[in-house]
Scaffold this motif. Structure first.
Motif, PDB file in Angstrom:
ATOM      1  N   LYS A 168       0.779  -1.238   0.000  1.00 47.48           N
ATOM      2  CA  LYS A 168       0.000   0.000   0.000  1.00 47.48           C
ATOM      3  C   LYS A 168       0.815   1.296   0.000  1.00 47.48           C
ATOM      4  O   LYS A 168       0.229   2.373  -0.088  1.00 47.48           O
ATOM      5  N   THR A 169       2.108   1.227   0.168  1.00 46.93           N
ATOM      6  CA  THR A 169       2.812   2.508   0.279  1.00 46.93           C
ATOM      7  C   THR A 169       3.698   2.758  -0.927  1.00 46.93           C
ATOM      8  O   THR A 169       4.119   1.837  -1.621  1.00 46.93           O
ATOM      9  N   ARG A 170       3.952   4.026  -1.153  1.00 45.81           N
ATOM     10  CA  ARG A 170       4.813   4.422  -2.254  1.00 45.81           C
ATOM     11  C   ARG A 170       6.203   3.813  -2.109  1.00 45.81           C
ATOM     12  O   ARG A 170       6.757   3.293  -3.067  1.00 45.81           O
ATOM     13  N   VAL A 171       6.751   3.889  -0.894  1.00 41.20           N
ATOM     14  CA  VAL A 171       8.124   3.410  -0.731  1.00 41.20           C
ATOM     15  C   VAL A 171       8.211   1.920  -1.052  1.00 41.20           C
ATOM     16  O   VAL A 171       9.139   1.458  -1.718  1.00 41.20           O
ATOM     17  N   ARG A 186       6.203   0.140  -3.116  1.00 41.71           N
ATOM     18  CA  ARG A 186       6.076  -0.078  -4.557  1.00 41.71           C
ATOM     19  C   ARG A 186       7.351   0.351  -5.282  1.00 41.71           C
ATOM     20  O   ARG A 186       7.776  -0.263  -6.247  1.00 41.71           O
ATOM     21  N   GLN A 187       7.952   1.441  -4.787  1.00 40.73           N
ATOM     22  CA  GLN A 187       9.178   1.911  -5.441  1.00 40.73           C
ATOM     23  C   GLN A 187      10.320   0.918  -5.267  1.00 40.73           C
ATOM     24  O   GLN A 187      11.129   0.718  -6.166  1.00 40.73           O
ATOM     25  N   LEU A 214      10.009  -2.292  -5.050  1.00 43.27           N
ATOM     26  CA  LEU A 214       9.763  -3.389  -5.986  1.00 43.27           C
ATOM     27  C   LEU A 214      10.079  -2.973  -7.421  1.00 43.27           C
ATOM     28  O   LEU A 214      10.687  -3.724  -8.181  1.00 43.27           O
ATOM     29  N   ALA A 215       9.674  -1.759  -7.778  1.00 42.47           N
ATOM     30  CA  ALA A 215       9.928  -1.285  -9.143  1.00 42.47           C
ATOM     31  C   ALA A 215      11.428  -1.217  -9.388  1.00 42.47           C
ATOM     32  O   ALA A 215      11.935  -1.647 -10.429  1.00 42.47           O
ATOM     33  N   ALA A 219      12.809   2.434 -13.501  1.00 42.84           N
ATOM     34  CA  ALA A 219      12.340   3.096 -12.291  1.00 42.84           C
ATOM     35  C   ALA A 219      12.965   4.479 -12.175  1.00 42.84           C
ATOM     36  O   ALA A 219      12.299   5.466 -11.884  1.00 42.84           O
ATOM     37  N   GLY A 227      11.101   8.600 -12.216  1.00 37.91           N
ATOM     38  CA  GLY A 227      10.962   9.345 -10.978  1.00 37.91           C
ATOM     39  C   GLY A 227      11.323   8.631  -9.690  1.00 37.91           C
ATOM     40  O   GLY A 227      11.030   9.139  -8.622  1.00 37.91           O
ATOM     41  N   VAL A 228      11.942   7.458  -9.739  1.00 34.93           N
ATOM     42  CA  VAL A 228      12.382   6.826  -8.504  1.00 34.93           C
ATOM     43  C   VAL A 228      13.824   7.251  -8.229  1.00 34.93           C
ATOM     44  O   VAL A 228      14.672   7.181  -9.108  1.00 34.93           O
ATOM     45  N   LYS A 259      17.430   7.405  -2.343  1.00 29.68           N
ATOM     46  CA  LYS A 259      16.352   7.317  -1.358  1.00 29.68           C
ATOM     47  C   LYS A 259      15.889   5.873  -1.178  1.00 29.68           C
ATOM     48  O   LYS A 259      15.622   5.427  -0.069  1.00 29.68           O
ATOM     49  N   ILE A 260      15.780   5.164  -2.296  1.00 30.13           N
ATOM     50  CA  ILE A 260      15.292   3.785  -2.221  1.00 30.13           C
ATOM     51  C   ILE A 260      16.298   2.896  -1.498  1.00 30.13           C
ATOM     52  O   ILE A 260      15.938   2.089  -0.638  1.00 30.13           O
ATOM     53  N   SER A 279      16.171   3.727   2.200  1.00 34.57           N
ATOM     54  CA  SER A 279      14.972   3.205   2.864  1.00 34.57           C
ATOM     55  C   SER A 279      15.084   1.710   3.059  1.00 34.57           C
ATOM     56  O   SER A 279      14.839   1.198   4.153  1.00 34.57           O
ATOM     57  N   GLY A 285      12.116  -7.517  -7.200  1.00 36.05           N
ATOM     58  CA  GLY A 285      10.915  -7.061  -7.873  1.00 36.05           C
ATOM     59  C   GLY A 285       9.627  -7.739  -7.445  1.00 36.05           C
ATOM     60  O   GLY A 285       8.554  -7.296  -7.803  1.00 36.05           O
TER      61      GLY A 285
END
Lengths: 325, 508
Positions: free
Chosen positions: A189-192, A194-195, A197-198, A206, A210-211, A215-216, A219, A268
Motif C-alpha cells: 500500500k505505500t509508495r516506498v 512499490r518503489q 519493488l519497481a 524506475a 521518478g524513482v 532514497k530507495i 529506505s 521485484g
C-alpha cells in the motif's frame, strides 16, 4: 466436482508445496517421537521461528530491490551488544537501551545504503559493501565488549522475552506478527514499498520515471537493518546474555527463508507471509536435528542443501511453466 | 508587439541553443527549434546525430550544458525526469521501460507511486485512472493484468499511456515503431494522430521515412549535433530532399545489378525442416555466391528458422544438405566450425557483442585459434593485426581498435558483428536484420559489404523487414508468413513491381 476445483485452486496457490512439506515434516516428527505436537514444543519452536522470520524479512527487503545484505547478522549482533552494554555498564533504562539498539540498526542501514549507492547501486556492489561493513560491525562488537560479550542482561529486559501469553504464546510471536503485517502493508500500500519493488524489477526504468536510487537504497537498508537489530534484541531478551557470536550463523538462513517462501531471487517480487513459511521449514529442520540427536554441526550443511534444492525446484518450475505457454 | 505575443502563444515548447557536452564529445551544438501546439513534429537524422540526447534533455534525464528550454513561453529547468513530467512532458524512450512484475494499471500510473517516498498507494483509483487513459488511446486491456505476457506492441502502447497519464501537453516518442509488428505500428500511428487532434504536441523520432511522411506536420533535421536549417513543413519535402538533408549529399538506395545463378552450384539445401515449435515443413536452396533474402513481418518465423538451421534450436525432422552432403547441425559451435555457417544476430547489443570490451577483444574472442601462439598463449600482436585487417576491409570508423565497442555507432557495431562472423571463415553467412536502427549512409556501406562478400563467392542469407533493402540488394526473395514460406520470387530489382509481388504473396 466443486471439491475438485477447490483442490485445484489450492494446489495452484503459490506456497502450496511449502505448506505440504511443513505438514509432512510435522507428521513425520510426531510419528518418530510420539510427543512432538505439544504446547511446550510449540512455544520452544516459536522463539527460534521469531528470529528466522525477522531476519528473513530483513533479507527479503534487500532482495526485493535487487540487492543483498550479508551484514544482517553483524548488525543484529552490534545492536544487541550495545543495548546490553548500556544496561549492564551504564544502568541504562531498558526502554532507552532498546531504542539505542534500534538506533544502531538505523545507523548501520544508512551506512550500507549510502555506500551501496556510491559504488553503483545493486547486485555485486551491495554484496561487497555489506561484506566489508560486516567486518566493521563484528569488530565493534568485540571492541565494545572486550571480546567477552555481556554476560548478564537486565532481568526485566529478559522478562519481556520470556513472557508467555495464555501460557504458551511467547512475546516474540507478537513482534513477528507485527513485523509481518507492517511490512506486508508497506509493500502493498505505500509508495516506498512499490518503489522498492519497481527498482528491484527494473532499476533503469524506475529511475527514468521518478524513482530516486539513493532514497530507495537508504529506505530499504534502514528498514532491513532495523529488523536485523530487532532480531538481535529479541535474541538477548530470550537467552539473557549478549554473546559476541550473535548473528554469526544468520546469513544463510536469512536468504533461505524468503527464497523458500517465494520471494523472487532477482528482485521485484516479494511474498511477505511466505517468509514465515520459509522460516517454519528452517525451524523444523533445526528442531528435528536436535530431536534426533544429530550433531549441531550438520545444521548448516542441511540448510545449504535445502536452499540448493529449493532453487533447483524453482528453476524447474519456471522452465515447465514456460513450456506450457 | 502583437506579433511577438502571437508567437509565444503559438509554441508549446521552445529550445534555444541547446548544447550538450559529454566528456570529450559535443553531442549537441546550439540546437534550436520550436514545437507548435497540436502538431506532430518529426525529428530526423542519422544515428548518432544527437536526437536521443535531445529527447533525454527535454525529458529531464540529462541536463544541457548550455541553452534554454521554454514551455508555454516560460523558461524551465528540467533537471530530473520527475520535473519534466510535472511540466507536462511525457516521454517514451527508445528502449522498453516497463516494470515487468507490475500490472498494467501500476505501470500506466507509475508516476503516482514514484517521486516522494511517503504516502499511500490507492490501487483501485489507479485502475480507474489507467482505464480512462487506455480509453483515450483505444487500448483495451485489463488494468489488473500483468505486463509480462503482452506483445511488444501492446507494451509500447502502455508506455504511451503512461506518458500521457500526467495530462502531458508534449509527448516525446523515440523510435516507437522500431521493434513492433506492422499492424501494431499502424495502430500506434493512428493513436498519434488522435492525440494530435486532442491538442497534444508530439515530437516523433523515426528512421522510417514513410511514417514521417504519413503523420508529421513539420520536420527538423539534425546532423552531427546541429539542426540543419529551420523546421520545414512536411509538404515542402520529398523522400529525396529529406534524405539529402539528413546525409548532406544526394543518395538513394542503390540497386545492384541482376545476377544469374541458374548455373551456380547449390551450396545448401533444406528439405522439409520442422522443429518442436514450428511444425510446418520448410525447404529452400542456397547457391554459391548468391544473396538470398528472407522477407516477412516481425514474428513471421524467419529468425526462428535460421536458429533451427544453425543448431541453436536444433531442428526436429527434415534434411539439411551442405555441399550436397547431409549435415547434422546440433549446436551453433558445430555450425561454424564444421559446416562453415555463421550467423549475425539482429540483436547486436545482447547477442552479438561484448559492449564493454574493445574492438580488438571482440574480434579476438572468436578467432582464438588464429591469435594463439604455438605454446597456447594469446598473442596480442596477432589479435591487433587481425583486427586492423578487418577494420580496413570493412571500413570500421574508430579512433583506435582499443576503444570500447559501446562507444561506437550502431553501423560500426554492426560491421564488427560481421567481422566476427568472417573470423570463422564461413562459406555461408546468415545476417539477421543487418541494418536495423542504422542510418542511411552506413546502410549503404553495409549493403556494399554484403555484396562484395557475395562477389567473392560467399553465399549469404539476409533476413530483413525492410523491403527496399531486400529489393536493392538480394538475388532471390523468400517470403515468410506465420512460420511458413509463402513464396519464392526472383528479384527483378525494380522496387515498384517487386513490392507489389511481395505484398501479393503475403496477403494471398
Amino acid at each position: 466436482m466443486n471439491n475438485r476445483i477447490g483442490f485445484k485452486k489450492l494446489t495452484k496457490m503459490e506456497n502450496f508445496s511449502v505448506i505440504v512439506i511443513i505438514m509432512l515434516m510435522i507428521l513425520v516428527m510426531q510419528f518418530i517421537t510420539g510427543n512432538y505436537i505439544s504446547l511446550d514444543n510449540f512455544s520452544v519452536l516459536c522463539k527460534t521461528l521469531a528470529i528466522y522470520t525477522i531476519i528473513g524479512v530483513s533479507q527479503m527487503i534487500n532482495i526485493s530491490c535487487g540487492g543483498m545484505n550479508v551484514s544482517i547478522g553483524a548488525t543484529g549482533g552490534l545492536s544487541a551488544v550495545i543495548a546490553a552494554w548500556l544496561m549492564y555498564s551504564h544502568n541504562c533504562n531498558i526502554f532507552l537501551a532498546f531504542l539505542a539498539g534500534v538506533a544502531v540498526g538505523i545507523l548501520c542501514g544508512l551506512l550500507n545504503g549510502y555506500l551501496i549507492n556510491r559504488i553503483g547501486g545493486v547486485g555485486v556492489a551491495s554484496f561487497l559493501i555489506t561484506l566489508a561493513t560486516t567486518s566493521i560491525f563484528s569488530s565493534l562488537v568485540l571492541i565494545i565488549s572486550n571480546g567477552r560479550g555481556i554476560a548478564t542482561v537486565n532481568s526485566s529486559f529478559r522478562a519481556i522475552g520470556n513472557t508467555k501469553l495464555f501460557g504458551f504464546l511467547p512475546s516474540s510471536a507478537f513482534f513477528v506478527l507485527a513485523v509481518l503485517i507492517i511490512i506486508y502493508w508497506v509493500y502493498k500500500k505505500t509508495r516506498v514499498g512499490r518503489q522498492m519493488l519497481a527498482f528491484g524489477a527494473n532499476p533503469k526504468a524506475a529511475k527514468l520515471y521518478g524513482v530516486d536510487q539513493l532514497k530507495i537504497l537508504l529506505s530499504a537498508n534502514v528498514i532491513a537493518s532495523i529488523l536485523a537489530s530487532l532480531a538481535g534484541l529479541l535474541l538477548i531478551m530470550r537467552v539473557g546474555s549478549a554473546q559476541v557470536d550473535i548473528g554469526n550463523d544468520w546469513m544463510l538462513s536469512s536468504f533461505a527463508a524468503p527464497l523458500i517462501g517465494g520471494t523472487r531471487q532477482a528482485g521485484g517480487k516479494v511474498n511477505v507471509f511466505g517468509v514465515l513459511l520459509g522460516a517454519i521449514v528452517l525451524t523444523l529442520i533445526s528442531n528435528a536435528l536436535v530431536f534426533m540427536g544429530v550433531d549441531a554441526y550438520w545444521q548448516e550443511l542441511v540448510n545449504g542443501v535445502v536452499i540448493l534444492v529449493i532453487m533447483g525446484l524453482d528453476q524447474l518450475r519456471s522452465v515447465t511453466g514456460r513450456n506450457k505457454e | 508587439m502583437e506579433k511577438t505575443m502571437a508567437k509565444s502563444e503559438e509554441y508549446v515548447l521552445e529550445l534555444e541553443n541547446i548544447t550538450k557536452i559529454f566528456p570529450g564529445v559535443k553531442a549537441l551544438d546550439h540546437v534550436s527549434f520550436q514545437v507548435k501546439k497540436g502538431e506532430v513534429h518529426a525529428l530526423v537524422g542519422e544515428n548518432g546525430a544527437g536526437k536521443s540526447t535531445l529527447i533525454n534533455i527535454i525529458s529531464g534525464v540529462f541536463r544541457q550544458t548550455e541553452g534554454q528550454v521554454k514551455i508555454d513561453g516560460k523558461m524551465i529547468e528540467l533537471d530530473t525526469p520527475e520535473k519534466a513530467f510535472q511540466a507536462g512532458v511525457g516521454v517514451v524512450h527508445q528502449e522498453r521501460n516497463l516494470i515487468d512484475t507490475f500490472t498494467v494499471a501500476e505501470n500506466i500510473c507509475f508516476m503516482e507511486e514514484s517521486g516522494k517516498l511517503s504516502g499511500k498507494v490507492d490501487y483501485k483509483a489507479m485502475c480507474a485512472k489507467a482505464k480512462k487513459v487506455m480509453e483515450r488511446i483505444h487500448l483495451d486491456l485489463d488494468p489488473d493484468e500483468p505486463v509480462t505476457s503482452l506483445t511488444s506492441g501492446k507494451k509500447q502502447m502502455i508506455e504511451i499511456a503512461r506518458a500521457i497519464s500526467m495530462n502531458s501537453q508534449i509527448l516525446l516518442l523515440d523510435e516507437p515503431t522500431a521493434s513492433i509488428s506492422l499492424t501494431e505500428a499502424n495502430t500506434l500511428l493512428e493513436t498519434v494522430k488522435k492525440l494530435r487532434e486532442e491538442g497534444i504536441s508530439i515530437i516523433y523520432i523515426s528512421h522510417k521515412l514513410e511514417e514521417i511522411f504519413s503523420i508529421a506536420d513539420s520536420v527538423t533535421v539534425i546532423r552531427d549535433g546541429k539542426n540543419i536549417g529551420e523546421t520545414v513543413p512536411i509538404g515542402e519535402l520529398t523522400n529525396e530532399t529529406l534524405i539529402e538533408k539528413m546525409v548532406g549529399r544526394k543518395q538513394s538506395v542503390k540497386a545492384y545489378d541482376k545476377r544469374d545463378f541458374s548455373e551456380a552450384s547449390v551450396i545448401m539445401e533444406a528439405r522439409n525442416i520442422t522443429s518442436r515449435q514450428n511444425k510446418i515443413p520448410k525447404s529452400f536452396q542456397l547457391k554459391k555466391g548468391e544473396i538470398l533474402g528472407w522477407y516477412g513481418l516481425v514474428g513471421a518465423g524467419r529468425t526462428e528458422f535460421a536458429r533451427e538451421i544453425i543448431g541453436i534450436d536444433p531442428a526436429e525432422s527434415g534434411e539439411l544438405l551442405i555441399h550436397g552432403k547431409e549435415a547434422r547441425v546440433r549446436s551453433y559451435e558445430e555450425a561454424f566450425s564444421r559446416y562453415q555457417i555463421c550467423y549475425v544476430s539482429e540483436n547486436r547489443k545482447e547477442e552479438g557483442l561484448f559492449l564493454m570490451h574493445s574492438i580488438a577483444d571482440n574480434v579476438g574472442i572468436i578467432a582464438l585459434k588464429e591469435i594463439t601462439s604455438k605454446a597456447g598463449f594469446i598473442s596480442y600482436r596477432k589479435q591487433a593485426d587481425l583486427t586492423e585487417k578487418y577494420k580496413k576491409e570493412l571500413g570500421i570508423k574508430c579512433k583506435s581498435i582499443q576503444v570500447d565497442v559501446a562507444s561506437l555507432s550502431g553501423g560500426n557495431q554492426q560491421k564488427i558483428c560481421i567481422a566476427k562472423g568472417l573470423c570463422t571463415s564461413p562459406d555461408i553467412m546468415i545476417i539477421d536484420e543487418p541494418t536495423v536502427g542504422i542510418d542511411v549512409r552506413t546502410k549503404g556501406d553495409i549493403h556494399e559489404l554484403i555484396y562484395q562478400l557475395s562477389q567473392q563467392g560467399m553465399s549469404i542469407i539476409v533476413i530483413s523487414s525492410d523491403m527496399g533493402e531486400l529489393v536493392g540488394l538480394v538475388d532471390r526473395i523468400l517470403v515468410f508468413r506465420d512460420n511458413e514460406i509463402r513464396g519464392e520470387l526472383e528479384n527483378e530489382k525494380d522496387y515498384d513491381a517487386m513490392s507489389k509481388q511481395i505484398m501479393g504473396t503475403i496477403l494471398l
